[in-house]
Design a protein around this motif. Structure first.
Motif, PDB file in Angstrom:
ATOM      1  N   LYS A  62       2.429  -9.142  -6.015  1.00 18.27           N
ATOM      2  CA  LYS A  62       2.846  -8.818  -7.378  1.00 18.27           C
ATOM      3  C   LYS A  62       2.030  -9.625  -8.371  1.00 18.27           C
ATOM      4  CE  LYS A  62       6.960  -8.340 -10.217  1.00 18.27           C
ATOM      5  NZ  LYS A  62       8.423  -8.428 -10.231  1.00 18.27           N
ATOM      6  N   GLN A  68       0.359  -4.586  -9.457  1.00 17.19           N
ATOM      7  CA  GLN A  68       0.359  -5.089  -8.089  1.00 17.19           C
ATOM      8  C   GLN A  68      -1.095  -5.222  -7.643  1.00 17.19           C
ATOM      9  OE1 GLN A  68       3.276  -5.701  -6.375  1.00 17.19           O
ATOM     10  NE2 GLN A  68       4.561  -5.000  -8.055  1.00 17.19           N
ATOM     11  N   LEU A 105       2.358   5.808  -8.395  1.00 18.20           N
ATOM     12  CA  LEU A 105       1.513   4.630  -8.217  1.00 18.20           C
ATOM     13  C   LEU A 105       0.046   5.043  -8.322  1.00 18.20           C
ATOM     14  CD1 LEU A 105       1.867   1.592  -7.369  1.00 18.20           C
ATOM     15  CD2 LEU A 105       1.539   2.345  -5.030  1.00 18.20           C
ATOM     16  N   VAL A 141       2.314   0.510 -11.200  1.00 17.17           N
ATOM     17  CA  VAL A 141       3.567   1.200 -10.884  1.00 17.17           C
ATOM     18  C   VAL A 141       3.927   2.033 -12.110  1.00 17.17           C
ATOM     19  CG1 VAL A 141       5.989   0.919 -10.285  1.00 17.17           C
ATOM     20  CG2 VAL A 141       4.276  -0.654  -9.347  1.00 17.17           C
ATOM     21  N   ASN A 146      13.152   4.186  -7.330  1.00 13.20           N
ATOM     22  CA  ASN A 146      12.698   3.852  -5.981  1.00 13.20           C
ATOM     23  C   ASN A 146      11.836   4.994  -5.443  1.00 13.20           C
ATOM     24  OD1 ASN A 146      14.268   1.580  -6.234  1.00 13.20           O
ATOM     25  ND2 ASN A 146      15.884   2.284  -4.886  1.00 13.20           N
ATOM     26  N   GLU A 148       8.496   6.012  -2.217  1.00  8.36           N
ATOM     27  CA  GLU A 148       7.561   5.658  -1.146  1.00  8.36           C
ATOM     28  C   GLU A 148       6.274   6.434  -1.375  1.00  8.36           C
ATOM     29  OE1 GLU A 148       9.038   6.293   2.834  1.00  8.36           O
ATOM     30  OE2 GLU A 148       9.868   4.271   2.883  1.00  8.36           O
ATOM     31  N   LEU A 170       3.601   2.319   0.972  1.00  5.63           N
ATOM     32  CA  LEU A 170       4.006   1.400  -0.086  1.00  5.63           C
ATOM     33  C   LEU A 170       5.390   1.835  -0.555  1.00  5.63           C
ATOM     34  CD1 LEU A 170       0.611   1.299  -1.937  1.00  5.63           C
ATOM     35  CD2 LEU A 170       1.710  -0.655  -0.859  1.00  5.63           C
ATOM     36  N   SER A 171       6.382   0.972  -0.383  1.00  2.59           N
ATOM     37  CA  SER A 171       7.766   1.278  -0.761  1.00  2.59           C
ATOM     38  C   SER A 171       8.151   0.471  -1.991  1.00  2.59           C
ATOM     39  CB  SER A 171       8.717   0.918   0.377  1.00  2.59           C
ATOM     40  OG  SER A 171       8.460   1.716   1.493  1.00  2.59           O
ATOM     41  N   TYR A 172       8.682   1.159  -2.992  1.00  2.00           N
ATOM     42  CA  TYR A 172       9.151   0.507  -4.217  1.00  2.00           C
ATOM     43  C   TYR A 172      10.676   0.624  -4.232  1.00  2.00           C
ATOM     44  CZ  TYR A 172       9.249  -0.778  -9.175  1.00  2.00           C
ATOM     45  OH  TYR A 172       9.468  -1.409 -10.370  1.00  2.00           O
ATOM     46  N   LYS A 176      10.725  -3.971  -6.411  1.00  2.00           N
ATOM     47  CA  LYS A 176       9.824  -4.716  -5.529  1.00  2.00           C
ATOM     48  C   LYS A 176       8.997  -3.739  -4.695  1.00  2.00           C
ATOM     49  CE  LYS A 176       9.568  -8.340  -2.198  1.00  2.00           C
ATOM     50  NZ  LYS A 176       9.333  -8.429  -0.938  1.00  2.00           N
ATOM     51  N   LEU A 177       7.678  -3.933  -4.724  1.00  2.00           N
ATOM     52  CA  LEU A 177       6.776  -3.106  -3.927  1.00  2.00           C
ATOM     53  C   LEU A 177       6.468  -3.832  -2.629  1.00  2.00           C
ATOM     54  CD1 LEU A 177       5.145  -0.425  -4.118  1.00  2.00           C
ATOM     55  CD2 LEU A 177       3.211  -1.788  -4.890  1.00  2.00           C
ATOM     56  N   SER A 178       6.665  -3.150  -1.515  1.00  2.52           N
ATOM     57  CA  SER A 178       6.371  -3.733  -0.211  1.00  2.52           C
ATOM     58  C   SER A 178       5.470  -2.788   0.576  1.00  2.52           C
ATOM     59  CB  SER A 178       7.655  -4.031   0.562  1.00  2.52           C
ATOM     60  OG  SER A 178       8.370  -2.848   0.811  1.00  2.52           O
TER      61      SER A 178
END
Length: 184
Positions: A62, A68, A105, A141, A146, A148, A170-172, A176-178
């Motif tokens: 982040k 990101q 994204l 973002v 939320n 993916e 990439l999951s938001y 939080k982006l993971s």
């Protein structure tokens, strides 16, 4: 008594000779056999893709609420190489990052390559990556919901001449982006 004197002088001369050894001389005389191999390090939430010609380590960091940073460490093995994303020519196997959901994204700016690739005169004046290289790509973002986003890194690895695709998700979730591996 003579033995004690002899061993004392021997120890003293040994210490005196050791004190004269320069640390730079020691470093230059170190053999590869004495060294220990240290592999790549990564965090537990990184995506790591192993291949016989390369290892790719992908992470997301982040930067701000909507910014990101996608980081990709490409570690080459066995004389592997690929075409740099900074190459201006139109190559189908050039290193690229592809994201499937641009409404959630988007990439922002150019990919940053460190160290910069060099033009290879023996391969037709093409910018080839022949050493371990780190890539950074800024991501924006665009949604507060939320989501993916599926993505992949694509490049042709040489000398095997195969088109490689490293898939990831990439999951938001809750701001939080993971990052996680897509598939196996």
């Amino acid at each position: 008594m003579n033995n004690n004197l002899f061993f004392g002088l021997l120890l003293l001369s040994f210490n005196y000779n050791c004190a004269k050894v320069n640390s730079q001389d020691m470093a230059q005389n170190t053999k590869a056999v004495d060294s220990v191999y240290v592999g790549q390090t990564h965090f537990s939430d990184d995506v790591v893709w192993e291949d016989s010609l390369y290892t790719a380590i992908i992470r997301i960091d982040k930067q701000s609420n909507k910014e990101q940073l996608l980081s990709i460490q490409m570690n080459l093995k066995k004389n592997g190489y690929f075409v740099s994303p900074t190459e201006s020519g139109a190559f189908t196997g050039k290193f690229t990052i592809v994201l499937t959901e641009p409404q959630h994204l988007q990439t922002s700016g150019a990919i940053i390559e460190t160290p910069l690739s060099k033009v290879d005169e023996n391969e037709g004046f093409v910018k080839l990556v022949r050493e371990n290289t780190h890539y950074k790509q800024s991501l924006k973002v665009l949604s507060n919901e939320n989501f993916e986003v599926y993505g992949y890194i694509q490049f042709t690895i040489e000398p095997r001449c195969t088109l490689e695709k490293i898939p990831f998700i990439l999951s938001y979730v809750d701001g939080k982006l993971s990052l996680k591996m897509d598939g196996c």
